[in-house]
Design a protein around this motif. Structure first.
Motif, PDB file in Angstrom:
ATOM      1  N   GLU A  66       0.764  -1.204  -0.043  1.00  0.00           N
ATOM      2  CA  GLU A  66      -0.050   0.016  -0.014  1.00  0.00           C
ATOM      3  C   GLU A  66       0.856   1.478   0.256  1.00  0.00           C
ATOM      4  OE1 GLU A  66      -3.114   0.452  -0.315  1.00  0.00           O
ATOM      5  OE2 GLU A  66      -3.849  -1.627  -0.185  1.00  0.00           O
ATOM      6  N   ALA A  67       1.807   1.278   0.790  1.00  0.00           N
ATOM      7  CA  ALA A  67       2.912   2.483   0.752  1.00  0.00           C
ATOM      8  C   ALA A  67       3.565   2.699  -0.556  1.00  0.00           C
ATOM      9  CB  ALA A  67       3.853   2.240   1.853  1.00  0.00           C
ATOM     10  N   ASP A  68       3.941   1.333  -1.262  1.00  0.00           N
ATOM     11  CA  ASP A  68       4.630   1.536  -2.525  1.00  0.00           C
ATOM     12  C   ASP A  68       3.560   2.220  -3.650  1.00  0.00           C
ATOM     13  OD1 ASP A  68       6.716   0.317  -1.607  1.00  0.00           O
ATOM     14  OD2 ASP A  68       6.232  -1.712  -2.504  1.00  0.00           O
ATOM     15  N   CYS A  69       2.251   2.135  -3.318  1.00  0.00           N
ATOM     16  CA  CYS A  69       1.538   2.896  -4.441  1.00  0.00           C
ATOM     17  C   CYS A  69       1.795   4.312  -4.374  1.00  0.00           C
ATOM     18  CB  CYS A  69      -0.131   2.584  -3.881  1.00  0.00           C
ATOM     19  SG  CYS A  69      -0.609   0.851  -4.158  1.00  0.00           S
ATOM     20  N   ARG A  70       2.089   4.803  -3.379  1.00  0.00           N
ATOM     21  CA  ARG A  70       2.438   6.299  -3.277  1.00  0.00           C
ATOM     22  C   ARG A  70       3.751   6.648  -3.450  1.00  0.00           C
ATOM     23  NH1 ARG A  70      -0.991   4.708   1.001  1.00  0.00           N
ATOM     24  NH2 ARG A  70       0.924   4.826   2.402  1.00  0.00           N
ATOM     25  N   ALA A  71       4.713   5.669  -3.611  1.00  0.00           N
ATOM     26  CA  ALA A  71       5.995   5.918  -3.816  1.00  0.00           C
ATOM     27  C   ALA A  71       6.508   5.804  -5.030  1.00  0.00           C
ATOM     28  CB  ALA A  71       6.867   4.751  -2.829  1.00  0.00           C
ATOM     29  N   GLN A  75      11.673   3.521  -5.877  1.00  0.00           N
ATOM     30  CA  GLN A  75      11.625   3.003  -4.713  1.00  0.00           C
ATOM     31  C   GLN A  75      10.778   2.035  -4.169  1.00  0.00           C
ATOM     32  OE1 GLN A  75      11.361   6.786  -2.403  1.00  0.00           O
ATOM     33  NE2 GLN A  75      13.004   7.738  -3.597  1.00  0.00           N
ATOM     34  N   ARG A  76       9.847   1.299  -5.032  1.00  0.00           N
ATOM     35  CA  ARG A  76       9.220   0.456  -4.445  1.00  0.00           C
ATOM     36  C   ARG A  76       9.779  -0.887  -4.132  1.00  0.00           C
ATOM     37  NH1 ARG A  76       4.660   1.130  -9.453  1.00  0.00           N
ATOM     38  NH2 ARG A  76       3.916   3.448  -8.845  1.00  0.00           N
ATOM     39  N   HIS A  77       9.179  -1.705  -3.542  1.00  0.00           N
ATOM     40  CA  HIS A  77       9.808  -2.897  -2.760  1.00  0.00           C
ATOM     41  C   HIS A  77       9.638  -4.123  -3.946  1.00  0.00           C
ATOM     42  CE1 HIS A  77       9.468  -0.631   0.758  1.00  0.00           C
ATOM     43  NE2 HIS A  77      10.155  -1.686   1.482  1.00  0.00           N
ATOM     44  N   THR A  78      10.469  -4.747  -3.953  1.00  0.00           N
ATOM     45  CA  THR A  78      10.813  -6.183  -4.617  1.00  0.00           C
ATOM     46  C   THR A  78      10.408  -7.406  -3.785  1.00  0.00           C
ATOM     47  OG1 THR A  78      13.048  -6.578  -4.197  1.00  0.00           O
ATOM     48  CG2 THR A  78      12.687  -5.427  -6.249  1.00  0.00           C
ATOM     49  N   ALA A  79       9.700  -8.291  -4.255  1.00  0.00           N
ATOM     50  CA  ALA A  79       9.470  -9.373  -3.595  1.00  0.00           C
ATOM     51  C   ALA A  79      10.705  -9.835  -2.685  1.00  0.00           C
ATOM     52  CB  ALA A  79       8.990 -10.656  -4.429  1.00  0.00           C
ATOM     53  N   HIS A  80      11.877  -9.730  -3.099  1.00  0.00           N
ATOM     54  CA  HIS A  80      13.085 -10.536  -2.209  1.00  0.00           C
ATOM     55  C   HIS A  80      13.236  -9.306  -1.141  1.00  0.00           C
ATOM     56  CE1 HIS A  80      16.956 -12.017  -1.269  1.00  0.00           C
ATOM     57  NE2 HIS A  80      17.358 -10.644  -1.244  1.00  0.00           N
ATOM     58  N   ARG A  81      12.960  -8.040  -1.400  1.00  0.00           N
ATOM     59  CA  ARG A  81      13.199  -6.924  -0.249  1.00  0.00           C
ATOM     60  C   ARG A  81      12.212  -7.062   0.670  1.00  0.00           C
ATOM     61  NH1 ARG A  81      16.146  -4.651   3.263  1.00  0.00           N
ATOM     62  NH2 ARG A  81      15.300  -2.347   3.610  1.00  0.00           N
ATOM     63  N   ARG A 107      -0.590  -9.874  -5.699  1.00  0.00           N
ATOM     64  CA  ARG A 107      -1.145  -8.451  -4.946  1.00  0.00           C
ATOM     65  C   ARG A 107      -0.943  -7.261  -5.967  1.00  0.00           C
ATOM     66  NH1 ARG A 107      -4.833  -7.321  -2.672  1.00  0.00           N
ATOM     67  NH2 ARG A 107      -3.870  -5.570  -1.507  1.00  0.00           N
ATOM     68  N   LYS A 108       0.521  -7.302  -6.404  1.00  0.00           N
ATOM     69  CA  LYS A 108       0.775  -6.082  -7.450  1.00  0.00           C
ATOM     70  C   LYS A 108      -0.033  -6.298  -8.546  1.00  0.00           C
ATOM     71  CE  LYS A 108       5.752  -5.502  -5.932  1.00  0.00           C
ATOM     72  NZ  LYS A 108       7.110  -5.358  -6.503  1.00  0.00           N
ATOM     73  N   ALA A 109      -0.251  -7.262  -9.055  1.00  0.00           N
ATOM     74  CA  ALA A 109      -1.269  -7.271 -10.303  1.00  0.00           C
ATOM     75  C   ALA A 109      -2.554  -6.855  -9.884  1.00  0.00           C
ATOM     76  CB  ALA A 109      -1.135  -8.739 -10.843  1.00  0.00           C
ATOM     77  N   ALA A 110      -3.091  -7.282  -8.835  1.00  0.00           N
ATOM     78  CA  ALA A 110      -4.530  -6.752  -8.405  1.00  0.00           C
ATOM     79  C   ALA A 110      -4.685  -5.264  -7.954  1.00  0.00           C
ATOM     80  CB  ALA A 110      -4.816  -7.655  -7.018  1.00  0.00           C
ATOM     81  N   MET A 111      -3.293  -4.779  -7.800  1.00  0.00           N
ATOM     82  CA  MET A 111      -3.231  -3.447  -7.199  1.00  0.00           C
ATOM     83  C   MET A 111      -2.716  -2.328  -8.343  1.00  0.00           C
ATOM     84  SD  MET A 111      -1.500  -4.068  -3.586  1.00  0.00           S
ATOM     85  CE  MET A 111      -1.475  -2.379  -3.075  1.00  0.00           C
ATOM     86  N   GLY A 112      -2.386  -3.117  -9.532  1.00  0.00           N
ATOM     87  CA  GLY A 112      -1.820  -2.143 -10.664  1.00  0.00           C
ATOM     88  C   GLY A 112      -0.577  -1.762 -10.523  1.00  0.00           C
ATOM     89  N   LEU A 113       0.256  -2.335  -9.825  1.00  0.00           N
ATOM     90  CA  LEU A 113       1.785  -2.005  -9.688  1.00  0.00           C
ATOM     91  C   LEU A 113       2.566  -2.957 -10.828  1.00  0.00           C
ATOM     92  CD1 LEU A 113       2.064  -2.198  -5.950  1.00  0.00           C
ATOM     93  CD2 LEU A 113       1.857  -0.172  -7.446  1.00  0.00           C
TER      94      LEU A 113
END
Length: 219
Positions: A66-71, A75-81, A107-113
């Motif tokens: 959710e925080a990545d949506c505004r970042a 700066q967005r997180h990878t799955a490994h991170r 989740r990223k696919a559902a959130m459009g990331l």
């Protein structure tokens, strides 16, 4: 995809009924109806599996996404991170990285990331290109099922198609069908793409330009 194309072709040029197509190809009538309604098979729904080990970490992972949506994108997180942070900040939760990676992807696919697919529409000019196909069908002739060979030339601009059936797949029949198709269209296409031979394309060099039939108007 190939099965749906075969079903649609058999329905249009072969058996002609849903029941006959299903019997000939050995599929359920519901499958035939789906193929006739859409050329693209429906996506199969995968049953959701329970994730008892991942359940305690879901709220933590969702908060990061959710925080990545505004970042900013970089700066967005990878799955490994995310999995690394989970090990550092929630050490009591033991879960494999592959499990976290799969959930993050969903989740990223559902959130459009995730990136979106881009489709470029093709545009053709009249007389530029036609597609040629040469396929087999079964037809009932004198009460017997016989294999016949169908030549098809389709204009890429208008979608209009010329069909010609032959009892044998000979070179003479193939060339004659070209001549009849050009006469039916009223000219020769500059490029012919042969669908039954992958990557095979012939550029037709002719002196006369393609003459597209025009409607006559009253003076």
């Amino acid at each position: 995809m190939e099965l749906y194309e075969q079903i649609r072709r058999e329905y249009e040029h072969g058996a002609g009924t849903i029941r006959a197509v299903a019997r000939r190809l050995g599929v359920h009538r519901r499958e035939v109806r789906q193929a006739l309604a859409s050329a693209v098979p429906p996506e199969r729904k995968k049953p959701e599996r329970e994730r008892p080990k991942l359940a305690p970490a879901l709220s933590f992972i969702d908060a990061i996404l959710e925080a990545d949506c505004r970042a900013p994108r970089k700066q967005r997180h990878t799955a490994h991170r995310i999995w690394t942070r989970l090990q550092q900040e929630k050490a009591e939760i033991v879960v494999g990285e592959s499990t976290v990676r799969e959930y993050v992807r969903q989740r990223k696919a559902a959130m459009g990331l995730l990136g979106h697919e881009v489709f470029v529409a093709q545009s053709y000019q009249f007389g530029d290109e036609a597609q040629v196909d040469w396929y087999e069908i079964f037809a009932e002739i004198d009460g017997q099922q016989r294999k016949i060979y169908v030549f098809c030339m389709r204009s890429m601009a208008s979608g209009a198609a010329f069909h010609r059936a032959y009892p044998h797949a000979t070179q003479q029949a193939f060339l004659e069908a070209h001549e009849l198709a050009f006469a039916w269209f009223g000219g020769v296409f500059r490029t012919l793409s042969y669908d039954f031979v992958p990557g095979n394309k012939i550029i037709v060099m002719c002196r006369r330009p393609f003459l597209w039939p025009r409607k006559r108007t009253a003076p």
